[in-house]
Scaffold this motif. Sequence first.
Motif, PDB file in Angstrom:
ATOM      1  N   ILE A  42       0.842  -1.185   0.000  1.00  0.00           N
ATOM      2  CA  ILE A  42       0.000   0.000   0.000  1.00  0.00           C
ATOM      3  C   ILE A  42       0.882   1.241   0.000  1.00  0.00           C
ATOM      4  O   ILE A  42       2.030   1.203   0.443  1.00  0.00           O
ATOM      5  CB  ILE A  42      -0.961   0.029   1.210  1.00  0.00           C
ATOM      6  N   ASP A  43       0.348   2.329  -0.521  1.00  0.00           N
ATOM      7  CA  ASP A  43       1.053   3.609  -0.547  1.00  0.00           C
ATOM      8  C   ASP A  43       0.402   4.548   0.460  1.00  0.00           C
ATOM      9  O   ASP A  43      -0.812   4.740   0.439  1.00  0.00           O
ATOM     10  CB  ASP A  43       0.986   4.243  -1.941  1.00  0.00           C
ATOM     11  N   VAL A  44       1.212   5.128   1.321  1.00  0.00           N
ATOM     12  CA  VAL A  44       0.707   6.064   2.326  1.00  0.00           C
ATOM     13  C   VAL A  44       1.438   7.394   2.146  1.00  0.00           C
ATOM     14  O   VAL A  44       2.665   7.438   2.161  1.00  0.00           O
ATOM     15  CB  VAL A  44       0.915   5.532   3.756  1.00  0.00           C
ATOM     16  N   THR A  45       0.665   8.465   1.974  1.00  0.00           N
ATOM     17  CA  THR A  45       1.235   9.802   1.828  1.00  0.00           C
ATOM     18  C   THR A  45       0.766  10.656   2.987  1.00  0.00           C
ATOM     19  O   THR A  45      -0.429  10.751   3.266  1.00  0.00           O
ATOM     20  CB  THR A  45       0.810  10.450   0.501  1.00  0.00           C
ATOM     21  N   ALA A  46       1.723  11.284   3.667  1.00  0.00           N
ATOM     22  CA  ALA A  46       1.410  12.138   4.813  1.00  0.00           C
ATOM     23  C   ALA A  46       1.201  13.572   4.352  1.00  0.00           C
ATOM     24  O   ALA A  46       1.987  14.103   3.563  1.00  0.00           O
ATOM     25  CB  ALA A  46       2.547  12.074   5.825  1.00  0.00           C
ATOM     26  N   TYR A  47       0.142  14.174   4.838  1.00  0.00           N
ATOM     27  CA  TYR A  47      -0.174  15.582   4.590  1.00  0.00           C
ATOM     28  C   TYR A  47      -0.312  16.285   5.937  1.00  0.00           C
ATOM     29  O   TYR A  47      -0.513  15.655   6.974  1.00  0.00           O
ATOM     30  CB  TYR A  47      -1.508  15.726   3.841  1.00  0.00           C
ATOM     31  N   ASP A  48      -0.239  17.625   5.927  1.00  0.00           N
ATOM     32  CA  ASP A  48      -0.626  18.405   7.104  1.00  0.00           C
ATOM     33  C   ASP A  48      -2.151  18.451   7.170  1.00  0.00           C
ATOM     34  O   ASP A  48      -2.771  19.152   6.370  1.00  0.00           O
ATOM     35  CB  ASP A  48      -0.086  19.825   7.016  1.00  0.00           C
ATOM     36  N   TRP A  49      -2.897  17.801   8.070  1.00  0.00           N
ATOM     37  CA  TRP A  49      -2.457  16.815   9.023  1.00  0.00           C
ATOM     38  C   TRP A  49      -3.388  15.632   8.898  1.00  0.00           C
ATOM     39  O   TRP A  49      -4.315  15.457   9.693  1.00  0.00           O
ATOM     40  CB  TRP A  49      -2.471  17.418  10.427  1.00  0.00           C
ATOM     41  N   TRP A  50      -3.125  14.785   7.888  1.00  0.00           N
ATOM     42  CA  TRP A  50      -3.923  13.597   7.650  1.00  0.00           C
ATOM     43  C   TRP A  50      -3.111  12.651   6.777  1.00  0.00           C
ATOM     44  O   TRP A  50      -2.010  12.988   6.318  1.00  0.00           O
ATOM     45  CB  TRP A  50      -5.273  13.939   6.985  1.00  0.00           C
ATOM     46  N   TRP A  51      -3.647  11.437   6.570  1.00  0.00           N
ATOM     47  CA  TRP A  51      -2.934  10.395   5.840  1.00  0.00           C
ATOM     48  C   TRP A  51      -3.763   9.905   4.644  1.00  0.00           C
ATOM     49  O   TRP A  51      -4.911   9.521   4.804  1.00  0.00           O
ATOM     50  CB  TRP A  51      -2.650   9.207   6.752  1.00  0.00           C
ATOM     51  N   LYS A  52      -3.172   9.949   3.487  1.00  0.00           N
ATOM     52  CA  LYS A  52      -3.803   9.388   2.289  1.00  0.00           C
ATOM     53  C   LYS A  52      -3.312   7.954   2.123  1.00  0.00           C
ATOM     54  O   LYS A  52      -2.107   7.693   2.127  1.00  0.00           O
ATOM     55  CB  LYS A  52      -3.439  10.213   1.052  1.00  0.00           C
ATOM     56  N   VAL A  53      -4.239   7.031   1.966  1.00  0.00           N
ATOM     57  CA  VAL A  53      -3.916   5.611   1.867  1.00  0.00           C
ATOM     58  C   VAL A  53      -4.402   5.091   0.519  1.00  0.00           C
ATOM     59  O   VAL A  53      -5.605   5.157   0.232  1.00  0.00           O
ATOM     60  CB  VAL A  53      -4.561   4.812   3.014  1.00  0.00           C
ATOM     61  N   GLU A  54      -3.488   4.589  -0.287  1.00  0.00           N
ATOM     62  CA  GLU A  54      -3.830   4.093  -1.623  1.00  0.00           C
ATOM     63  C   GLU A  54      -3.497   2.607  -1.739  1.00  0.00           C
ATOM     64  O   GLU A  54      -2.435   2.165  -1.292  1.00  0.00           O
ATOM     65  CB  GLU A  54      -3.077   4.875  -2.691  1.00  0.00           C
ATOM     66  N   TYR A  55      -4.420   1.894  -2.358  1.00  0.00           N
ATOM     67  CA  TYR A  55      -4.237   0.469  -2.616  1.00  0.00           C
ATOM     68  C   TYR A  55      -4.056   0.286  -4.118  1.00  0.00           C
ATOM     69  O   TYR A  55      -5.033   0.226  -4.866  1.00  0.00           O
ATOM     70  CB  TYR A  55      -5.446  -0.317  -2.116  1.00  0.00           C
ATOM     71  N   PRO A  56      -2.821   0.200  -4.582  1.00  0.00           N
ATOM     72  CA  PRO A  56      -2.593   0.075  -6.027  1.00  0.00           C
ATOM     73  C   PRO A  56      -2.725  -1.372  -6.496  1.00  0.00           C
ATOM     74  O   PRO A  56      -2.564  -2.315  -5.712  1.00  0.00           O
ATOM     75  CB  PRO A  56      -1.145   0.559  -6.177  1.00  0.00           C
ATOM     76  N   ASP A  57      -3.030  -1.525  -7.752  1.00  0.00           N
ATOM     77  CA  ASP A  57      -3.026  -2.841  -8.398  1.00  0.00           C
ATOM     78  C   ASP A  57      -2.283  -2.679  -9.713  1.00  0.00           C
ATOM     79  O   ASP A  57      -2.831  -2.147 -10.685  1.00  0.00           O
ATOM     80  CB  ASP A  57      -4.450  -3.338  -8.647  1.00  0.00           C
ATOM     81  N   PRO A  58      -1.009  -3.103  -9.773  1.00  0.00           N
ATOM     82  CA  PRO A  58      -0.212  -2.886 -10.987  1.00  0.00           C
ATOM     83  C   PRO A  58      -0.759  -3.593 -12.217  1.00  0.00           C
ATOM     84  O   PRO A  58      -0.468  -3.209 -13.346  1.00  0.00           O
ATOM     85  CB  PRO A  58       1.174  -3.436 -10.596  1.00  0.00           C
ATOM     86  N   ASP A  59      -1.590  -4.622 -12.009  1.00  0.00           N
ATOM     87  CA  ASP A  59      -2.111  -5.389 -13.140  1.00  0.00           C
ATOM     88  C   ASP A  59      -3.457  -4.881 -13.646  1.00  0.00           C
ATOM     89  O   ASP A  59      -3.857  -5.185 -14.762  1.00  0.00           O
ATOM     90  CB  ASP A  59      -2.253  -6.868 -12.740  1.00  0.00           C
ATOM     91  N   ASP A  60      -4.149  -4.116 -12.811  1.00  0.00           N
ATOM     92  CA  ASP A  60      -5.479  -3.650 -13.196  1.00  0.00           C
ATOM     93  C   ASP A  60      -5.732  -2.303 -12.525  1.00  0.00           C
ATOM     94  O   ASP A  60      -6.070  -2.229 -11.341  1.00  0.00           O
ATOM     95  CB  ASP A  60      -6.545  -4.670 -12.780  1.00  0.00           C
ATOM     96  N   GLY A  61      -5.576  -1.221 -13.281  1.00  0.00           N
ATOM     97  CA  GLY A  61      -5.751   0.118 -12.735  1.00  0.00           C
ATOM     98  C   GLY A  61      -7.138   0.383 -12.211  1.00  0.00           C
ATOM     99  O   GLY A  61      -7.321   1.222 -11.321  1.00  0.00           O
ATOM    100  N   SER A  62      -8.137  -0.340 -12.709  1.00  0.00           N
ATOM    101  CA  SER A  62      -9.504  -0.117 -12.251  1.00  0.00           C
ATOM    102  C   SER A  62      -9.721  -0.606 -10.821  1.00  0.00           C
ATOM    103  O   SER A  62     -10.722  -0.271 -10.192  1.00  0.00           O
ATOM    104  CB  SER A  62     -10.500  -0.821 -13.185  1.00  0.00           C
ATOM    105  N   ARG A  63      -8.796  -1.409 -10.330  1.00  0.00           N
ATOM    106  CA  ARG A  63      -8.909  -1.934  -8.974  1.00  0.00           C
ATOM    107  C   ARG A  63      -8.204  -1.042  -7.944  1.00  0.00           C
ATOM    108  O   ARG A  63      -8.224  -1.324  -6.759  1.00  0.00           O
ATOM    109  CB  ARG A  63      -8.313  -3.346  -8.905  1.00  0.00           C
TER     110      ARG A  63
END
Length: 318
Positions: free
Chosen positions: A104-125
């Motif tokens: 998973i990809d986690v990006t920190a912002y002032d002041w919250w966390w963005k959490v992304e679940y990537p799927d390299p085989d299927d962008g729609s997922r």
Amino acid sequence: MKAAPLEYLAHAAGPASAPTERLEWALIALVVTVMLVVAVLLIVALARRRPPGQGERIGAEAGGMAWIYVGTGVSSLALFVVLVYVMTTLESVASPAKAPALTIDVTAYDWWWKVEYPDPDDGSRRFATANEIHIPVGVPVEVKLRSADVIHAFWVPQLAGKTETIPGQVNEQWIQADAPGIYRGQCSQFCGAQHAHMAFEVIAQPEAEFEAWSRAQMRDAAPDGGEPAVVAGRHLFGERCAGCHAVRGTDAAGMQAPDLTHLGSRRLIAAGQLTNTADHQLDWIEHAQRIKPDSLMPSIALSASEAVAVSAYLTTLR
């Protein structure tokens, strides 16, 4: 304003945290022992101190030097043993025993966390959420950490140690939960006025529940049903909120604030500050700067009818 409840599990709950917890207790025991020894020696020295003018017995100075040598040697040996133990512990938690089952990809912002679940085989997922990380129980999960502004630190005490998020750099960490539950995470690097209010949750679930949650998160927002209040709320959201927030399946495509496609599925809002209820959602919208001063979320004035409409629309984001 009602604060979010603390319904979290305590103590180490995964293979990345258990060795660190043992190390922590070992270091605490060592420090306490050293303090006690020093205190005892100080008391003994004070008790044996001679009044001014009285001579010391022959050989006292040599005996004192001998104790200094012994103390230095024992201290050096103890510190070397501790160093070996620390390095061994760090090596044991540096990487999981088997390849991560999920990234998973986690990006920190002032002041919250963005959490992304990537799927390299299927962008729609691919999908994104905020301040809430779901993982399957019993498997290692790789977390790729980024920062969108300043240095933050990603820390889930029961699951792993701290890893900093640094602008322009990708750091990596792995977490694993051995039992289902909710584990609180926190930014542990001072990052500004609301540093203490930059929390998130890791929710560990059995595999089947995690897969069901993932499938639900992949879907776009459900149609609003055409009810007048909901339609009015959607228009208000588009006018006042869509510049920052995204709702997949609609024209709202903001990138600077949490994705709200499935807002209703989350336990907490405002990075852990409030429980996710209709009243708290409106309180956050209308009084964000009172709840989290200096955050990028502005306080938005709503009339009574506008508040009803916006709340009706937000309830559809499940």
